[in-house]
Motif scaffolding. Structure first.
Motif, short mmCIF file in Angstrom:
data_model
loop_
_atom_site.label_atom_id
_atom_site.label_comp_id
_atom_site.label_asym_id
_atom_site.label_seq_id
_atom_site.Cartn_x
_atom_site.Cartn_y
_atom_site.Cartn_z
N GLU B 178 57.86 33.23 -22.53
CA GLU B 178 58.70 33.07 -23.74
C GLU B 178 59.22 31.79 -24.09
OE1 GLU B 178 61.65 36.33 -23.31
OE2 GLU B 178 60.30 37.71 -23.22
N PRO B 189 65.71 46.20 -15.70
CA PRO B 189 64.50 46.80 -16.13
C PRO B 189 63.27 46.27 -15.54
CG PRO B 189 65.36 45.38 -18.02
CD PRO B 189 66.37 45.42 -16.81
N ASN B 193 58.85 48.44 -18.72
CA ASN B 193 59.69 48.83 -19.81
C ASN B 193 60.26 47.67 -20.67
OD1 ASN B 193 62.49 49.26 -20.62
ND2 ASN B 193 62.64 51.10 -19.40
N GLY B 198 60.53 41.63 -24.71
CA GLY B 198 61.17 42.86 -24.43
C GLY B 198 60.27 44.11 -24.68
#
Lengths: 625, 403
Positions: B178, B189, B193, B198
């Motif tokens: 990213e 998480p 997930n 995200g």
């Protein structure tokens, strides 16, 4: 606090968004868990930390802060969860299944102890020579966990030079424990982003772009990082020694102005619950310390309202009557020096939207060294002006080169609430026990309008009380003059007031719906500026922006710790004081009227007032050499 | 590279280093419903080859079940564990296995994008891999409606790492993808997930993905015949150190260390470091242990030490590595590793007390449970296992501590 979906925050640092059910009584709305063998039921998605807090189980935290997104880096809040191989951090772990939690097992206690030991081994300096002594989260934890020796040694030589380059914030990275609260404050809460972790592994440290001194990066001096630092790594640039010297010098005439927010918060430094103002007590204490005169910043807050309000009306007239298209509307407030530096760095092309009025602090300095010097027959060169502010950015502001319109440095020293409390303690005074006394003439006591400058929305409310009455000849149509749409901690507030039956001079405003926006925290300021960029503010007339969350009462010079709860209590204290005053409108302040009669005889926004009470801004941008 | 006669490949096996025709696995998979692919994978018992051994089918199933608008499959080719070099061989000689595996994963979990996170030092492979991907696109093995399967669009891009060891940790890898600082995330998480950007993301090791086409082609039951009950299939090992034939070996799970040492021609072996710097050090008396998830799990790095090696020296080397490669985010790993390294140096200089070394061992145990990611959790392994297994040598025979 606004923290959702800021693309500049790594996902790891954004909170884990579990969709929490609105109705916790619905099936699946709550989960039964066991905390230390006690069966409890918590809403789906609650973190272990919250669940423990709800059930009166104390889990220690260090990198966690209620204003900030989670980090999970200090690891002090680890707990044991049945069925999991490793310990889990309570602050990051959302409860989505019926788990069994143990918060005080031998493994947990040992790990926490080890973590404290490790942090202490690299934490340079000794507690007794630290300004955060007795108010340090690391120190408290060490005491809680009975760390009475340096198990893994203790660093005896500093690794970093202390960065004193900034007029506002001093960074001593030798005391940093890398909880990154400052980093998250800067990028997440304030969306400035001048601090980040640099290097890797054991060399990791918090630094600026290319590790430059803080004065050479885009720091806006808001000092929010100081308020959230758990140790003494960040502090404000403390001028109290110079102030003591001035007080001790018989040739110097030392005057101090006190802003409303420090008065509403300074009690916290003396162990008083947040939410009590100590204005009268502080006046007596300052006199006893040796200040020659104690003035109320609210006086120039009232003056600011007159100048800024007149400027707004002038702008509206130019735009509506003269059809002058070069006039920038909405007008933005200019009282918050953090916000000023923010817009200078991030939106330099929009500086013309700012009111040119100086902040109350600077107006006071200029008036003190001119009008007051003349009235009291004192050589302005012998006057030392000190400003008690809730703010670290005020220290930078008073050092701006353009702030010398009196012919001298208008304000010599900016002092924070914390530093003031230290001076009072040093003078052997316990503030809450002091008798109350009034401010000194010729400025006397000021209006409640100036007082509420301390809370977000206060400047707007004060300005509306005056502008509405100037334009219509009637009081603002709100009960007890409390313009409630301006109040509260919502990030961006919008409202409007309709002007009807205007007096002759302002007939051009007949029927105009004055729209205003109030925002606090520079993250919200960014949103407002983006709206301005997109042309969404074309029908808005006036915008108040304060750099700090909550406004001045949450300023970077206020007592530590801070949280929304504490800020709310401070706001209550300020609004209560406003309501208790007779005088609640700036334009009715008799001392301000006197100033215009005796000194600024040509009225607000005249040439002389422009010279003394107005300023200009610098297009800084993001490239600083 | 041309100076490696056999590209370091020393032993072939039934799975990875075996014949495979490009696209066969994809063809087979696309002919099945997605559930059947998952079923086949489940019956194969394939577990993650990066070292942690998480069941691959479970990981895929979690993402396949998600209703998110986007999903990703990421191939972890950030081969950075000291002593491991098997993924390079796979990428150089068997790119069809890896990329076909990704396509099958994309089909199964419903992803349209695959990303290869290639180790920065493998930049020289980039061109040939890109060329290979172009060929796949030409043959409709990538792109729109792959192999005429209506609605199945999938493409792969390659991204280069920048040399941080920690970016091999899946969440740090995603942070790096990213564009952020390579720091592991909090979990939960989990990436299945909240992964890349995200969205639900499967992160698989090169070797895991490379096993998939064979499973598709020959079936899960065939795969299960190889290896042990709990560790199915075969494993690539990167073997280095004191032996005659270092290189990459394909062995079935369950092989003992003694067997291993025989066919690599190792003599006078004192210890074997299994799993690289973050693995554990096996002393001679335990050479009958098996390489398997249920005994000694490994991502594939095997380093052999003979009698001439100073184990304290070995330990110091590992600890220096961790002090430098820790991301610096969490306390136990950032400072703990420094303290362990200091301890090793104290032993070397003879200025130590046993009680302090034991305190450090205790600290190591706290690091194993309190660190944020696998790096900090496994970095004390070497410290604990080497000091425990070689205490006589270190403290008494080599003379450390007798100054």
């Amino acid at each position: 606090m606004a923290k959702e979906n800021n693309p500049r925050i790594p996902v790891s640092q954004q909170p884990f968004q579990v969709q929490k059910p609105e109705d916790t009584t619905a099936i699946g709305g709550t989960i039964s868990i066991e905390v230390n063998e006690k069966k409890v039921s918590v809403p789906f998605g609650t973190t272990i930390l919250e669940a423990c807090k709800e059930n009166q189980i104390h889990v220690p935290t260090l990198c966690h802060h209620p204003d900030l997104c989670v980090a999970g880096v200090c690891r002090i809040c680890v707990v044991e969860v049945d069925g999991m191989r490793t310990l889990q951090t309570a602050c990051t772990f959302p409860i989505t299944s019926p788990i069994k939690i143990h918060t005080s097992t031998p493994m947990v206690r040992k790990a926490r102890r080890h973590i404290i030991d490790l942090l202490l081994s690299e934490h340079y300096g000794e507690c007794y020579s630290c300004f955060r002594n007795e108010n340090c989260e690391l120190q408290t934890l060490a005491k809680e966990y009975g760390v009475d020796s340096y198990t893994f040694g203790h660093i005896t030589t500093p690794k970093f030079d202390v960065d004193r380059s900034s007029a506002s914030v001093v960074r001593d990275m030798n005391k940093c424990i890398l909880c990154k609260r400052c980093v998250r404050t800067c990028i997440d809460l304030q969306e400035v982003g001048c601090l980040e972790a640099l290097d890797r592994g054991h060399e990791t440290h918090v630094g600026t772009f290319l590790d430059k001194p803080l004065a050479e990066v885009i720091c806006i001096n808001c000092g929010q990082c100081i308020n959230r630092c758990p140790t003494g790594a960040l502090r404000a640039n403390d001028p109290s020694d110079q102030i003591w010297n001035a007080i001790d010098d018989p040739k110097k005439h030392v005057v101090i102005q006190t802003a409303p927010s420090p008065r509403a918060a300074i009690g916290e430094e003396f162990g008083i619950e947040p939410g009590h103002s100590f204005t009268g007590e502080l006046n007596s204490a300052l006199k006893r310390i040796g200040f020659d005169k104690v003035f109320d910043t609210n006086y120039t807050a009232d003056l600011t309202i007159i100048e800024e309000g007149t400027e707004l009306l002038n702008r509206l007239k130019k735009a509506l009557v003269d059809k002058d298209e070069s006039v920038k509307i909405p007008q933005f407030t200019s009282c918050s020096p953090g916000w000023i530096k923010f817009i200078e760095h991030f939106y330099p092309e929009y500086l013309d939207y700012l009111s040119t009025a100086k902040s109350p602090q600077q107006m006071f300095g200029a008036i003190t060294k001119t009008f007051y010097a003349q009235e009291a027959k004192i050589n302005p060169a012998d006057i030392v002006t000190v400003a008690l502010m809730p703010c670290s950015a005020k220290k930078f502001e008073c050092n701006r080169p353009e702030m010398d319109s009196s012919g001298f440095k208008d304000v010599d020293y900016g002092l924070t609430t914390r530093e003031m409390a230290k001076m009072i303690k040093e003078a052997g005074i316990f503030l809450p026990e002091m008798p109350k006394s009034h401010f000194d003439d010729p400025f006397g006591d000021a209006s409640g309008a100036g007082l509420i400058f301390g809370a977000t929305g206060g400047v707007m409310e004060a300005a509306l009380r005056t502008v509405y009455e100037l334009v219509t000849g009637r009081e603002v149509p709100f009960k007890n003059l409390n313009i409630t749409p301006c109040r509260g901690f919502e990030g961006i507030k919008q409202a409007s007031v309709k002007l009807e039956n205007c007096v002759d001079a302002y007939k051009f405003l007949e029927g105009v719906e004055v729209k205003f926006i109030v925002a606090h925290g520079t993250a919200n300021a960014t949103k407002v500026m983006e709206m301005l960029k997109k042309g969404e503010l074309n029908d808005v007339h006036f915008v108040e922006i304060m750099a700090c969350p909550g406004g001045c009462l949450g300023g970077g010079g206020q007592p530590i710790p801070t949280s929304e709860e504490i800020r709310t209590k401070r706001a209550q204290a300020i609004y209560a004081e406003d309501e208790s005053l007779e005088l609640r409108k700036s334009h009715e302040n008799p001392h301000v009227k006197l100033l215009y009669e005796k000194f600024l005889t040509e009225g607000p926004c005249s040439e002389k007032s422009h010279h003394l009470l107005h300023t200009h801004y610098t297009k800084r941008g993001k490239f600083i050499s | 590279m041309e100076n490696n006669l056999d590209n370091n490949k020393k032993r072939t096996g039934p799975v990875l280093f075996s014949k495979y025709t490009r696209g066969e696995g994809i063809k087979k998979a696309l002919a099945m419903p997605r559930e059947d692919v998952l079923f086949e994978l489940k019956s194969s018992g394939l577990k993650g080859r990066g070292g942690a051994g998480f069941p691959t089918s479970t990981k895929w199933m979690l993402v396949a079940a998600s209703t998110a608008s986007k999903k990703f499959i990421v191939c972890n080719a950030d081969e950075g564990e000291p002593g491991t070099f098997k993924d390079r061989v796979l990428l150089m000689e068997y790119p069809e296995l890896v990329f076909d595996g990704m396509v099958i994963a994309g089909y199964t979990i419903g992803a349209k994008t695959g990303i290869v996170y290639l180790r920065g030092e493998y930049e020289y492979l980039l061109l040939q891999l890109e060329e290979y991907l172009m060929k796949m696109r030409d043959d409709n093995l990538l792109g729109k409606n792959i192999l005429s399967k209506e609605g199945f669009d999938f493409d792969i891009s390659i991204r280069l790492g920048s040399g941080a060891y920690v970016c091999g940790e899946e969440t740090a890898l995603i942070e790096s993808l990213e564009g952020h600082r390579g720091e592991p995330r909090n979990r939960p998480p989990y990436p299945v997930n909240t992964g890349y950007l995200g969205f639900p993301t499967v992160v698989n090791n090169v070797e895991t993905l490379a096993s998939v086409p064979h499973i598709m082609q020959k079936g899960g039951d065939w795969f299960r015949l190889i290896g042990t009950d709990k560790s199915t299939g075969s494993k690539l090992l990167s073997i280095s150190g004191d032996c005659e034939k270092p290189g990459v070996y394909e062995i079935p799970w369950g092989t003992t260390i003694t067997e291993l040492l025989q066919f690599v021609g190792a003599q006078n072996t004192k210890a074997v470091q299994v799993g690289g710097a973050s693995g554990i050090c096996i002393p001679k008396r335990n050479f009958d242990r098996h390489l398997a998830y249920e005994d000694i799990a490994t991502g594939g790095s095997i380093i052999i030490f003979n009698e001439s090696r100073d184990m304290l020296h070995v330990l110091q080397n590992f600890m220096e590595f961790f002090v430098e490669e820790s991301c610096g985010q969490c306390t136990p790993c950032r400072i703990g590793n420094t303290k362990l390294l200091e301890g090793v140096k104290m032993i070397r200089s003879g200025e130590f007390t046993f009680s302090y070394i034991n305190a450090l061992k205790d600290l190591g145990k706290s690091m194993q449970v309190a660190s944020k990611c696998g790096l900090g959790q496994s970095s004390p392994n070497a410290f604990i296992s080497i000091l425990e297994n070689f205490k006589d040598e270190i403290f008494f025979h080599n003379g450390y501590g007798r100054k």
